[in-house]
Design a protein around this motif. Structure first.
Motif, PDB file in Angstrom:
ATOM      1  N   ALA A 123       1.470   0.609  15.177  1.00 41.90           N
ATOM      2  CA  ALA A 123       0.346  -0.525  14.294  1.00 41.90           C
ATOM      3  C   ALA A 123      -1.036   0.151  14.675  1.00 41.90           C
ATOM      4  N   ARG A 124      -1.162   0.573  15.719  1.00 42.21           N
ATOM      5  CA  ARG A 124      -2.933   1.053  16.038  1.00 42.21           C
ATOM      6  C   ARG A 124      -3.129   2.550  15.324  1.00 42.21           C
ATOM      7  N   ALA A 125      -1.877   3.235  15.355  1.00 40.05           N
ATOM      8  CA  ALA A 125      -2.225   4.409  14.556  1.00 40.05           C
ATOM      9  C   ALA A 125      -2.779   3.916  13.103  1.00 40.05           C
ATOM     10  N   VAL A 126      -1.914   3.040  12.445  1.00 40.09           N
ATOM     11  CA  VAL A 126      -2.332   2.635  11.196  1.00 40.09           C
ATOM     12  C   VAL A 126      -3.714   2.011  11.064  1.00 40.09           C
ATOM     13  N   GLY A 127      -3.920   1.215  12.086  1.00 41.49           N
ATOM     14  CA  GLY A 127      -5.263   0.611  12.150  1.00 41.49           C
ATOM     15  C   GLY A 127      -6.373   1.373  12.423  1.00 41.49           C
ATOM     16  N   GLY A 128      -6.107   2.527  13.388  1.00 39.33           N
ATOM     17  CA  GLY A 128      -7.280   3.496  13.390  1.00 39.33           C
ATOM     18  C   GLY A 128      -7.690   4.209  12.095  1.00 39.33           C
ATOM     19  N   ALA A 129      -6.540   4.666  11.465  1.00 36.03           N
ATOM     20  CA  ALA A 129      -6.695   5.449  10.079  1.00 36.03           C
ATOM     21  C   ALA A 129      -7.506   4.659   9.198  1.00 36.03           C
ATOM     22  N   LEU A 130      -6.936   3.304   8.907  1.00 32.73           N
ATOM     23  CA  LEU A 130      -7.916   2.418   8.239  1.00 32.73           C
ATOM     24  C   LEU A 130      -9.349   2.105   8.493  1.00 32.73           C
ATOM     25  N   ALA A 131      -9.645   2.086  10.048  1.00 31.58           N
ATOM     26  CA  ALA A 131     -10.894   1.900  10.420  1.00 31.58           C
ATOM     27  C   ALA A 131     -11.808   3.284  10.231  1.00 31.58           C
ATOM     28  N   ALA A 132     -10.940   4.234  10.079  1.00 38.60           N
ATOM     29  CA  ALA A 132     -11.891   5.766   9.898  1.00 38.60           C
ATOM     30  C   ALA A 132     -12.023   5.898   8.242  1.00 38.60           C
ATOM     31  N   GLY A 133     -11.446   4.963   7.593  1.00 44.48           N
ATOM     32  CA  GLY A 133     -11.462   5.187   6.075  1.00 44.48           C
ATOM     33  C   GLY A 133     -10.562   5.990   5.646  1.00 44.48           C
ATOM     34  N   ASP A 134      -9.462   6.505   6.299  1.00 41.49           N
ATOM     35  CA  ASP A 134      -8.591   7.393   5.905  1.00 41.49           C
ATOM     36  C   ASP A 134      -7.402   6.805   5.254  1.00 41.49           C
ATOM     37  N   LEU A 135      -7.438   6.212   3.971  1.00 38.67           N
ATOM     38  CA  LEU A 135      -6.320   5.653   3.376  1.00 38.67           C
ATOM     39  C   LEU A 135      -5.062   6.357   3.334  1.00 38.67           C
ATOM     40  N   ASP A 136      -5.113   7.653   3.148  1.00 42.01           N
ATOM     41  CA  ASP A 136      -3.985   8.581   2.840  1.00 42.01           C
ATOM     42  C   ASP A 136      -3.222   8.705   4.013  1.00 42.01           C
ATOM     43  N   VAL A 137      -3.940   8.760   5.382  1.00 41.18           N
ATOM     44  CA  VAL A 137      -3.174   8.811   6.618  1.00 41.18           C
ATOM     45  C   VAL A 137      -2.397   7.490   6.798  1.00 41.18           C
ATOM     46  N   ALA A 138      -3.285   6.334   6.578  1.00 38.14           N
ATOM     47  CA  ALA A 138      -2.527   4.941   6.495  1.00 38.14           C
ATOM     48  C   ALA A 138      -1.311   4.673   5.931  1.00 38.14           C
ATOM     49  N   ARG A 139      -1.433   5.393   4.674  1.00 37.95           N
ATOM     50  CA  ARG A 139      -0.279   5.163   3.922  1.00 37.95           C
ATOM     51  C   ARG A 139       0.749   6.080   4.328  1.00 37.95           C
ATOM     52  N   GLU A 140       0.737   7.229   4.889  1.00 39.37           N
ATOM     53  CA  GLU A 140       1.685   8.146   5.449  1.00 39.37           C
ATOM     54  C   GLU A 140       2.223   7.589   6.704  1.00 39.37           C
ATOM     55  N   GLY A 162       9.406  -1.004   5.440  1.00 44.08           N
ATOM     56  CA  GLY A 162       9.962  -0.378   4.057  1.00 44.08           C
ATOM     57  C   GLY A 162       9.177  -0.220   2.906  1.00 44.08           C
ATOM     58  N   ARG A 163       7.877  -0.901   3.164  1.00 42.06           N
ATOM     59  CA  ARG A 163       7.093  -1.233   1.649  1.00 42.06           C
ATOM     60  C   ARG A 163       6.679  -0.059   1.272  1.00 42.06           C
ATOM     61  N   ASP A 164       6.400   0.094  -0.043  1.00 45.39           N
ATOM     62  CA  ASP A 164       5.887   1.418  -1.172  1.00 45.39           C
ATOM     63  C   ASP A 164       4.340   1.493  -0.530  1.00 45.39           C
ATOM     64  N   PRO A 165       3.825   2.314   0.233  1.00 40.61           N
ATOM     65  CA  PRO A 165       2.609   2.294   0.617  1.00 40.61           C
ATOM     66  C   PRO A 165       1.680   2.786  -0.348  1.00 40.61           C
ATOM     67  N   GLN A 166       2.011   3.693  -1.383  1.00 44.44           N
ATOM     68  CA  GLN A 166       1.355   3.858  -2.413  1.00 44.44           C
ATOM     69  C   GLN A 166       0.846   2.771  -3.260  1.00 44.44           C
ATOM     70  N   ALA A 167       1.494   1.657  -3.322  1.00 52.84           N
ATOM     71  CA  ALA A 167       1.244   0.450  -4.222  1.00 52.84           C
ATOM     72  C   ALA A 167       0.070  -0.254  -3.310  1.00 52.84           C
ATOM     73  N   LEU A 168      -0.267   0.049  -2.050  1.00 56.70           N
ATOM     74  CA  LEU A 168      -1.259  -0.690  -1.587  1.00 56.70           C
ATOM     75  C   LEU A 168      -2.586  -0.406  -1.195  1.00 56.70           C
ATOM     76  N   ASP A 169      -3.766  -1.182  -1.350  1.00 53.59           N
ATOM     77  CA  ASP A 169      -4.993  -0.893  -0.667  1.00 53.59           C
ATOM     78  C   ASP A 169      -5.134  -1.088   0.813  1.00 53.59           C
ATOM     79  N   GLY A 170      -6.099  -0.933   1.175  1.00 53.51           N
ATOM     80  CA  GLY A 170      -6.606  -0.949   2.903  1.00 53.51           C
ATOM     81  C   GLY A 170      -6.243  -2.278   3.149  1.00 53.51           C
TER      82      GLY A 170
END
Length: 327
Positions: free
Chosen positions: A108-125, A132-140
């Motif tokens: 959870a913190r890894a995704v939060g850190g990516a979002l805080a850094a503005g790196d949406l690609d890493v957050a989706r990854e 199991g959600r489709d990350p490509q369909a989600l915004d920040g």
């Protein structure tokens, strides 16, 4: 003598549970040779042999795997029951193997850190490590909401539910709960392939998850920053969720954190429109991920204390009623 032996066994089991909890807290999941991963590979291999578009085939799959894992752990626990040290060691190992609270927080913190850094690609990854959600369909903002919902649900599934069943049934309870929960994650969803085959795993998981989800929700109300808001949202919104166990947990977290959960999501190739939980609250923001992880940690520690204490109380020798044994 039986009472003393029972209390000693409960003390050994409680010590083992606390040690296993501490091991998960410090070490997290092992990167290689994880027993749950091995169970998952076995389940996948058996599914390839047994799969039929039929509930009976899925019920057999669930019975063989969950029943086999529970029975094997029961035989091992029974073999070691006369040694408090062995009982504590086995319980510690099983508790560490089935708990996933630390890994949940890290992801959870890894995704939060990516979002805080503005790196949406890493957050989706990284998001599929949590759900199991489709990350490509989600915004920040939607990713942040998905993370908070996953933290809430998995506080019950990955920690509290296992602790409850461990307190009730010892090592077989720990192992059986994790086996059922893993099978539900693998085949219990409503995909065309698993709609019938996964029915038994999904229903059994609903039953097994019931006590842990209620305890998680109650502790989230008590341990959260807004107990009154958590109780209000829990009472009003929990039943609207399609999952009987995720509903109370996510509602309690939504109210405790003062955020809005639920709504539309893309999940395994399909779109779901879930009810909004905490509709009067604000949308989830990135800092709420850290707040959710901290609330999850507090809930886990309280659950550990309650389950260990409950096991000791349940095994305490009972005094004979007045007048008994005098004849």
């Amino acid at each position: 003598m039986r009472g003393r032996h029972g209390l000693a066994a409960a003390g050994a089991a409680g010590l083992g549970t606390a040690l296993g909890f501490a091991a998960d807290l410090v070490l997290g999941d092992p990167r290689r040779g994880h027993p749950v991963a091995a169970f998952g590979r076995t389940a996948a291999a058996l599914e390839r042999r047994l799969w039929r578009d039929h509930r009976g085939a899925g019920a057999l799959h669930t019975a063989l795997l969950a029943g086999g894992a529970t029975a094997a752990s029961a035989v091992l626990a029974r073999t070691l029951r006369r040694s408090p040290a062995a009982t504590a060691g086995l319980t510690a190992a099983a508790t560490w193997a089935v708990l996933g609270g630390t890994s949940l927080g890290r992801e959870a913190r890894a995704v939060g850190g990516a979002l805080a850094a503005g790196d949406l690609d890493v957050a989706r990854e990284r998001l599929p490590h949590l759900c199991g959600r489709d990350p490509q369909a989600l915004d920040g903002q939607q990713i942040a909401r998905a993370v908070v919902e996953s933290v809430a649900e998995n506080t019950s599934d990955a920690v509290v539910g296992a602790l409850v069943w461990g307190a009730v049934a010892g090592v077989p309870g720990l192992v059986g709960f994790r086996a059922v929960n893993t099978l539900d994650a693998m085949v219990g969803h409503r995909s065309p392939r698993h709609l019938r085959f996964g029915w038994a795993a999904a229903r059994l998981d609903d039953v097994a998850g019931y006590p842990g989800s209620r305890l998680t929700a109650a502790l989230a109300v008590l341990a959260g920053p807004d107990p009154r808001g958590a109780w209000r949202v829990l009472r009003r919104d929990a039943r609207q969720h399609p999952s009987p166990n995720a509903g109370p947990v996510e509602s309690a977290f939504a109210g405790a954190l003062g955020v809005r959960l639920g709504g539309t999501l893309a999940y395994r190739g399909r779109v779901e429109h879930r009810p909004v939980l905490g509709g009067e609250n604000r949308p989830v923001a990135v800092p709420d991920i850290e707040r959710a992880v901290r609330l999850s940690r507090r809930v886990n520690v309280l659950a550990l204390a309650l389950c260990v204490a409950g096991g000791l109380v349940r095994s305490r020798p009972r005094r004979p009623a007045a007048g008994r044994g005098s004849r």
